[in-house]
Design an enzyme around this catalytic site. Sequence first.
Site, PDB file in Angstrom:
ATOM      1  CE  LYS A  23      52.540  -0.861  51.059  1.00 30.72           C
ATOM      2  NZ  LYS A  23      53.741  -0.164  50.698  1.00 30.72           N
ATOM      3  CE  LYS A  58      55.800   8.111  49.988  1.00 29.84           C
ATOM      4  NZ  LYS A  58      56.276   6.733  50.085  1.00 29.84           N
ATOM      5  CE  LYS A  84      51.353   2.825  55.693  1.00 30.34           C
ATOM      6  NZ  LYS A  84      52.783   2.939  55.674  1.00 30.34           N
TER       7      LYS A  84
END
Length: 334
Positions: free
Chosen positions: A114, A201, A198
Amino acid sequence: MKNKELTFSGVQPTGNLHLGNYLGAMKNFVSLQNKMPCIFCVVDLHAITVFKNPKELRENILETTAGFIACGLDFNKSIIFNQSSVSGHSELAWILNCVSRVGWMNRMTQFKEKAGSNKENASVGLYVYPNLMAADILLYKATHVPVGDDQKQHLELARDIAQKFNNDFQSKNFFPLPEPLIQKNLSRIMSLRDGKKKMSKSEESEYSRIDLKDSEDEIKKKIKKAKTDSLPIPEKLSELINRPEALNLLSIYSFLTNSNLETTLNLMKGKEFSKFKNELSDLIISVVCPIGKKIENLKKDKSHLIKILNEGTSRASLIAEKNIKEVKEIVGFV
Ligand code: AQP
């Protein structure tokens, strides 16, 4: 003394729920609520580890709450609330920040993914996110945590933190070591654009995921455009190695039909992906669109959603306040 069985899990209000959240988490939540007491949390404190527009955050908290109910969670059975409304999460997170080790944090792969290449610019919250996740679970002395495979490492860390707390403060078995509940045969649902990433959102391209609120047309378009390769569907599992996008679409089909990959391959072997994709779209539409419609309906009555959260907060607070009081005594606060 053995701790009573209790499930805790959370979902971040960071956007529309997608098929990965449904298959990796929500479906499991729904079946668990009939087996043991469950707490399901809209983890809004986690959501702000990356800056969020406050208006959008408020909307997303209600959107996720509506998603919980639309997927089949029953607020009369399970506790449903938002994390920031129970202060024990933040209080315990600080205490656990002091138990957890920097070396442990440095091994967390989700932070690396991230934060990307600019780690220096990531928030400190994003770095210590796994300690807050441990606090969420341990605050309720939860014994079971249903999560997608992507959260397995964080859950192992929560167990390490619980163990270290119990050892450091000589409070044997105070925190139970929470068990991950990862669905059999279900690893992550991957992006429709890149089978190695993956489904997420926060991924920029909407074509990378199926949102639970997508219309029939959007689902058809996204599946049609989903990346595959030029080969037909193989007969054997071993022939899917190095074909991550093909594997992902076939896995989605298997999860939605509650069968395994071998059965799906038996049924589909030799078919062109263009034909398979039509069947997959129809299947996704039959599962996802009714949920999407329920979310839209539930969102029309915001006060009802807020009432569900408020009632959940009262029930969660009763457990959290008792446990945080015990933690403070153990730590030595006066
Ligand atoms: N692709 C996935 N496959 C299987 N399970 C998944 N989950 C999420 N993505 C997949 C599971 O859904 C639950 C809620 O996840 P979350 O929204 O709290 O956080 P996340 O894992 O970080 O999900 P996203 O979509 O990637 O959100 P953003 O983009 O905001 O970070 C968890 O149990 C998770 O395992």
